[in-house]
Design a protein around this motif. Structure first.
Motif, short mmCIF file in Angstrom:
data_model
loop_
_atom_site.label_atom_id
_atom_site.label_comp_id
_atom_site.label_asym_id
_atom_site.label_seq_id
_atom_site.Cartn_x
_atom_site.Cartn_y
_atom_site.Cartn_z
N TYR A 154 0.71 -0.92 -0.32
CA TYR A 154 0.18 -0.14 0.14
C TYR A 154 1.24 0.81 -0.46
CZ TYR A 154 -2.70 -4.15 1.84
OH TYR A 154 -3.92 -5.02 2.33
N LEU A 155 1.99 1.17 0.91
CA LEU A 155 2.86 2.09 0.56
C LEU A 155 4.35 1.99 0.53
CD1 LEU A 155 1.77 4.00 4.24
CD2 LEU A 155 1.89 5.34 1.48
N TRP A 156 4.59 2.18 -0.30
CA TRP A 156 6.45 1.64 -0.41
C TRP A 156 6.97 2.11 0.93
CZ3 TRP A 156 10.87 5.15 -1.89
CH2 TRP A 156 12.06 4.57 -2.06
N TRP A 157 8.17 1.20 1.88
CA TRP A 157 8.60 1.12 1.96
C TRP A 157 9.83 1.17 2.53
CZ3 TRP A 157 5.74 -0.13 7.80
CH2 TRP A 157 5.20 -0.51 6.79
N ALA A 158 10.60 2.35 1.92
CA ALA A 158 11.24 3.57 2.57
C ALA A 158 13.22 3.02 2.90
CB ALA A 158 12.19 4.83 1.91
N ILE A 159 13.89 1.56 2.64
CA ILE A 159 13.89 1.22 3.68
C ILE A 159 15.64 0.91 3.05
CG2 ILE A 159 14.92 -1.50 4.82
CD1 ILE A 159 11.66 -1.57 4.92
N ARG A 160 16.86 1.47 3.67
CA ARG A 160 17.71 1.00 3.14
C ARG A 160 18.62 0.93 4.24
NH1 ARG A 160 19.21 7.37 1.93
NH2 ARG A 160 19.57 8.15 4.32
N PRO A 161 20.81 0.46 3.92
CA PRO A 161 21.18 -0.09 5.21
C PRO A 161 21.69 1.58 5.57
CG PRO A 161 21.46 -1.03 3.13
CD PRO A 161 20.23 -0.17 2.58
N SER A 162 22.10 1.34 6.64
CA SER A 162 22.79 2.93 7.46
C SER A 162 24.49 2.44 6.90
CB SER A 162 22.42 2.86 9.06
OG SER A 162 23.53 3.92 9.31
N LEU A 163 24.25 4.11 6.31
CA LEU A 163 26.10 3.88 6.04
C LEU A 163 26.81 3.75 7.42
CD1 LEU A 163 25.65 6.80 3.42
CD2 LEU A 163 26.01 4.32 3.46
N HIS A 164 26.48 4.19 8.34
CA HIS A 164 26.73 4.37 9.51
C HIS A 164 26.95 3.43 11.14
CE1 HIS A 164 28.21 8.45 8.39
NE2 HIS A 164 26.74 8.71 8.31
N TYR A 165 26.07 3.22 10.84
CA TYR A 165 25.55 1.89 11.76
C TYR A 165 25.12 0.51 11.18
CZ TYR A 165 24.87 5.51 14.68
OH TYR A 165 25.26 7.19 15.29
N PRO A 166 25.04 -0.82 12.06
CA PRO A 166 24.88 -2.19 11.23
C PRO A 166 23.03 -2.24 11.42
CG PRO A 166 25.29 -2.62 13.48
CD PRO A 166 26.32 -1.18 12.95
N THR A 167 22.00 -1.76 11.24
CA THR A 167 21.10 -1.45 11.11
C THR A 167 20.13 -1.01 9.55
OG1 THR A 167 21.03 0.86 11.64
CG2 THR A 167 20.88 -0.62 13.65
N LEU A 168 19.44 -0.53 9.42
CA LEU A 168 18.28 -0.72 8.41
C LEU A 168 17.40 0.74 8.83
CD1 LEU A 168 16.40 -3.77 7.16
CD2 LEU A 168 18.86 -2.71 6.01
N GLU A 169 17.26 1.85 7.17
CA GLU A 169 17.13 3.04 8.38
C GLU A 169 15.59 2.83 7.41
OE1 GLU A 169 19.24 5.92 6.01
OE2 GLU A 169 20.91 6.00 7.80
N LEU A 170 14.02 3.12 8.00
CA LEU A 170 13.23 2.69 8.21
C LEU A 170 12.38 4.85 7.50
CD1 LEU A 170 12.41 -0.05 9.92
CD2 LEU A 170 12.96 -0.04 7.60
N ARG A 171 11.92 4.52 6.40
CA ARG A 171 11.97 6.32 5.41
C ARG A 171 10.15 6.66 5.99
NH1 ARG A 171 16.81 8.88 5.56
NH2 ARG A 171 15.81 10.47 4.83
N VAL A 172 9.40 5.71 5.80
CA VAL A 172 8.11 6.31 6.03
C VAL A 172 7.57 6.78 7.07
CG1 VAL A 172 7.47 3.92 5.88
CG2 VAL A 172 6.49 5.32 4.09
N ALA A 173 7.60 6.38 8.43
CA ALA A 173 7.23 7.20 9.31
C ALA A 173 7.55 8.48 9.91
CB ALA A 173 7.34 6.40 10.78
N ASP A 174 6.13 8.89 10.04
CA ASP A 174 6.39 10.53 11.53
C ASP A 174 6.81 10.06 12.32
OD1 ASP A 174 6.68 12.79 11.73
OD2 ASP A 174 4.50 13.33 10.70
N ILE A 175 7.43 10.91 12.46
CA ILE A 175 7.93 11.08 14.45
C ILE A 175 7.64 10.52 15.24
CG2 ILE A 175 7.96 12.73 14.86
CD1 ILE A 175 10.06 13.02 16.65
N CYS A 176 6.63 9.40 16.25
CA CYS A 176 6.81 9.21 17.67
C CYS A 176 6.39 9.72 18.07
CB CYS A 176 6.14 7.41 17.12
SG CYS A 176 6.28 7.01 16.14
N THR A 177 5.23 10.92 19.14
CA THR A 177 5.69 11.32 20.33
C THR A 177 5.50 10.57 21.52
OG1 THR A 177 3.03 12.04 20.69
CG2 THR A 177 4.77 13.37 19.42
N GLN A 178 5.64 9.10 21.43
CA GLN A 178 5.19 8.38 22.58
C GLN A 178 6.21 7.02 22.50
OE1 GLN A 178 2.89 8.79 25.40
NE2 GLN A 178 2.73 11.15 24.21
N VAL A 179 6.76 7.28 23.35
CA VAL A 179 7.92 5.93 23.89
C VAL A 179 7.13 4.36 23.02
CG1 VAL A 179 9.81 4.66 24.48
CG2 VAL A 179 9.29 6.89 25.15
#
Length: 169
Positions: free
Chosen positions: A1-26
C-alpha cells in the motif's frame, strides 16, 4: 500500500526506515520498530509476500503517500491488486495477520497492539489539531504537549527497549 523506504545505514549496522513520521510516545515508536522488524523478517523468509509490480505501482504508491500525508491514520489507501481502497486500520490489521508468525516469534503482540489503538483513535498530531480550536493560541498547545515530550526525551532515560536487533531475535 505504501512503499517502505528501507535502506542500510552508512554509519550503523542497521536499516533506516524512512516512511514513518515521528512518534511522540515511546510505546508507539517501539511498536513501529517491532512492526518493521516483523515485516523485514517475513519478507526475508517469504519473498513472495511482496506483491508483483505493475506499470501503475509507482503511481499508486505516490497516491497512497499523499493520502497518508494528508489524512494520517484516518487515510483510505489504494490496494492496487485488490482494486479497492481500505482504511489504514483495516490494512494494519491485515498486515498483522500476515505477520502473525513473526509477531509470535518475537513475542511482540502486546506492543504492536498499540499501533491498532493509534490507527483507530488517532495520533498525537490529530489530538493537537482537535484541541487547537479550543485554545486561545498555539503556545497553549505547546505547553499542553510539553509533559509528554519531556517524558519521551528525558535526559538519561533508558531507551534500550526501542532498539531492535534483526540479527539476534
Amino acid at each position: 500500500y505504501l512503499w517502505w523506504a528501507i535502506r542500510p545505514s552508512l554509519h550503523y549496522p542497521t536499516l533506516e526506515l524512512r516512511v514513518a513520521d515521528i512518534c511522540t510516545q515511546v510505546e508507539e515508536g517501539v511498536a513501529l520498530a517491532l512492526l518493521y522488524r516483523c515485516l523485514i523478517a517475513a519478507l526475508v523468509e517469504r519473498p513472495e509476500l511482496s506483491p508483483p509490480r505493475t506499470t501503475h505501482t509507482r503511481r499508486v504508491i505516490d497516491e497512497n503517500r499523499w493520502r497518508a500525508k494528508r489524512d494520517g491514520f484516518m487515510a483510505t489507501l489504494i490496494d492496487e491488486h485488490a482494486r479497492t481502497t481500505a482504511p489504514v486500520a483495516t490494512l494494519l490489521e491485515r498486515l498483522c495477520e500476515q505477520l502473525a508468525p513473526q509477531i509470535r516469534r518475537f513475542d511482540c503482540a502486546a506492543q504492536i497492539e498499540r499501533l491498532a489503538v493509534v490507527a483507530k483513535s488517532g495520533s498525537s498530531a490529530q489530538a493537537q489539531l482537535l484541541e487547537r480550536p479550543h485554545l486561545e493560541h498555539l503556545g497553549l498547545v505547546v505547553d499542553q504537549q510539553r509533559p509528554a515530550a519531556h517524558r519521551v526525551v528525558q535526559p538519561g532515560a533508558d531507551l534500550r527497549p526501542a532498539v531492535v536487533d534483526l540479527a539476534h531475535p
